[in-house]
Design a protein around this motif. Structure first.
Motif, PDB file in Angstrom:
ATOM      1  N   PRO A   1      -6.391   2.737  -3.763  1.00  0.00           N
ATOM      2  CA  PRO A   1      -7.830   3.025  -3.781  1.00  0.00           C
ATOM      3  C   PRO A   1      -8.147   4.242  -2.918  1.00  0.00           C
ATOM      4  CG  PRO A   1      -7.457   0.674  -3.509  1.00  0.00           C
ATOM      5  CD  PRO A   1      -6.112   1.329  -3.383  1.00  0.00           C
ATOM      6  N   SER A   2      -9.044   5.069  -3.393  1.00  0.00           N
ATOM      7  CA  SER A   2      -9.341   6.327  -2.708  1.00  0.00           C
ATOM      8  C   SER A   2      -9.791   6.131  -1.265  1.00  0.00           C
ATOM      9  CB  SER A   2     -10.415   7.103  -3.480  1.00  0.00           C
ATOM     10  OG  SER A   2     -11.590   6.306  -3.623  1.00  0.00           O
ATOM     11  N   GLU A   3     -10.466   5.005  -1.000  1.00  0.00           N
ATOM     12  CA  GLU A   3     -10.958   4.785   0.358  1.00  0.00           C
ATOM     13  C   GLU A   3      -9.843   4.469   1.351  1.00  0.00           C
ATOM     14  OE1 GLU A   3     -11.602   0.898  -1.998  1.00  0.00           O
ATOM     15  OE2 GLU A   3     -11.812   3.074  -2.296  1.00  0.00           O
ATOM     16  N   ARG A   4      -8.655   4.145   0.840  1.00  0.00           N
ATOM     17  CA  ARG A   4      -7.536   3.843   1.744  1.00  0.00           C
ATOM     18  C   ARG A   4      -6.529   4.979   1.835  1.00  0.00           C
ATOM     19  NH1 ARG A   4      -6.765   0.962   5.805  1.00  0.00           N
ATOM     20  NH2 ARG A   4      -4.703   0.148   5.278  1.00  0.00           N
TER      21      ARG A   4
ATOM     22  N   GLU B   1       0.823  -1.206   0.000  1.00  0.00           N
ATOM     23  CA  GLU B   1       0.000   0.000   0.000  1.00  0.00           C
ATOM     24  C   GLU B   1       0.857   1.256   0.000  1.00  0.00           C
ATOM     25  OE1 GLU B   1      -4.268  -0.744   2.025  1.00  0.00           O
ATOM     26  OE2 GLU B   1      -2.590  -0.953   3.425  1.00  0.00           O
TER      27      GLU B   1
ATOM     28  N   GLU C   1      -1.732   4.802  -7.093  1.00  0.00           N
ATOM     29  CA  GLU C   1      -2.565   3.669  -7.482  1.00  0.00           C
ATOM     30  C   GLU C   1      -3.357   3.115  -6.295  1.00  0.00           C
ATOM     31  OE1 GLU C   1       0.070   0.871  -9.219  1.00  0.00           O
ATOM     32  OE2 GLU C   1       0.445   2.060 -11.034  1.00  0.00           O
TER      33      GLU C   1
END
Length: 256
Positions: free
Chosen positions: A22-25, A12, A20
């Motif tokens: 994910p926006s939620e993370r 991550e 790259e």
């Protein structure tokens, strides 16, 4: 457990650098970095190296392959790597994930491997495509090669025996490094697969091994006892891991 409570993985962190994630993370990773200075320092180091490599290689994208290299490519059809591929592969080269069998070392400072790794990749790109003059001293003169490089570099330079991985020593040469002389060794498999091992003084005594790759090129880089190592070759992580581990094991035994 909420999303923000999930521990952040190294994958991550790299996805965060590469935009790259994910926006939620993303918010969770940024919160994690604000409370974990060691990870924040690693992210800063990877980003600095990525910027340096982009600055060095982005201009290569539009360059035509020299006719001499095109001819060499046609002559050496069995070779698995393509002429000029090393240069093209490094266009998007960014710092990659950790390997982790060497967990005992301290993390590298942001610029610890930046110059060393870029110089090593420059050398790999330049010499891996050479057919007639890839090295100064041939592998048949291993003892002389080791003695010469040791004397010039100032530390014990040993050409690892990589027969167990199917690689034979082509030879080596002396190069300028970011902090003085650097040794450069080249190995080749029966199918034409080439690896290069670049060593130079490092500004960290010991640092964990890292893997990085883009398209047709990959590298492992680490430091031990103040000497930095960069093993460059194909992108196959397991293959690089196999070769790098053998290099490391032999260097450790020689140092012991």
């Amino acid at each position: 457990m909420t999303d923000k409570d999930i521990p952040v993985t190294e994958d991550e962190l790299h996805a965060y650098i590469d935009n790259e994630l994910p926006s939620e993370r993303r918010g969770s990773v940024e919160a994690w970095l604000s409370t974990h200075p060691d990870d924040a320092e690693r992210v800063q180091a990877w980003r600095a190296m990525a910027e340096a490599l982009h600055a060095r290689y982005d201009g290569v994208a539009d360059e035509a392959v020299p006719k001499r290299l095109e001819i060499e490519r046609l002559v050496r059809q069995p070779r698995k790597w393509m002429v000029g591929a090393a240069a093209a592969a490094l266009l998007a080269f960014v710092a990659g994930g950790g390997v982790g069998w060497m967990a005992r070392g301290a993390s590298a400072a942001p610029s610890a491997f930046q110059d060393l790794t870029v110089d090593a990749l420059d050398a790999h790109k330049l010499y891996v495509v050479e057919v007639r003059h890839p090295v100064e001293v041939p592998g048949s003169e291993r003892a002389h090669l080791q003695q010469w490089l040791t004397k010039r570099c100032g530390w014990s330079v040993r050409a690892p025996v990589l027969d167990a991985t199917g690689l034979k020593l082509v030879g080596g040469r002396l190069l300028p490094g970011p902090a003085g002389p650097a040794s450069f060794l080249m190995y080749e498999s029966p199918t034409g697969e080439r690896f290069t091992l670049y060593t130079s003084r490092a500004n960290t005594k010991t640092a964990q091994m890292r893997y990085t790759a883009a398209e047709n090129s990959g590298a492992m880089y680490w430091s031990e006892d103040g000497v930095g190592y960069v093993l460059s070759g194909p992108t196959d992580k397991d293959r690089l891991n196999q070769v790098a581990r053998l290099v490391y094991d032999q260097a450790e035994k020689a140092g012991g």
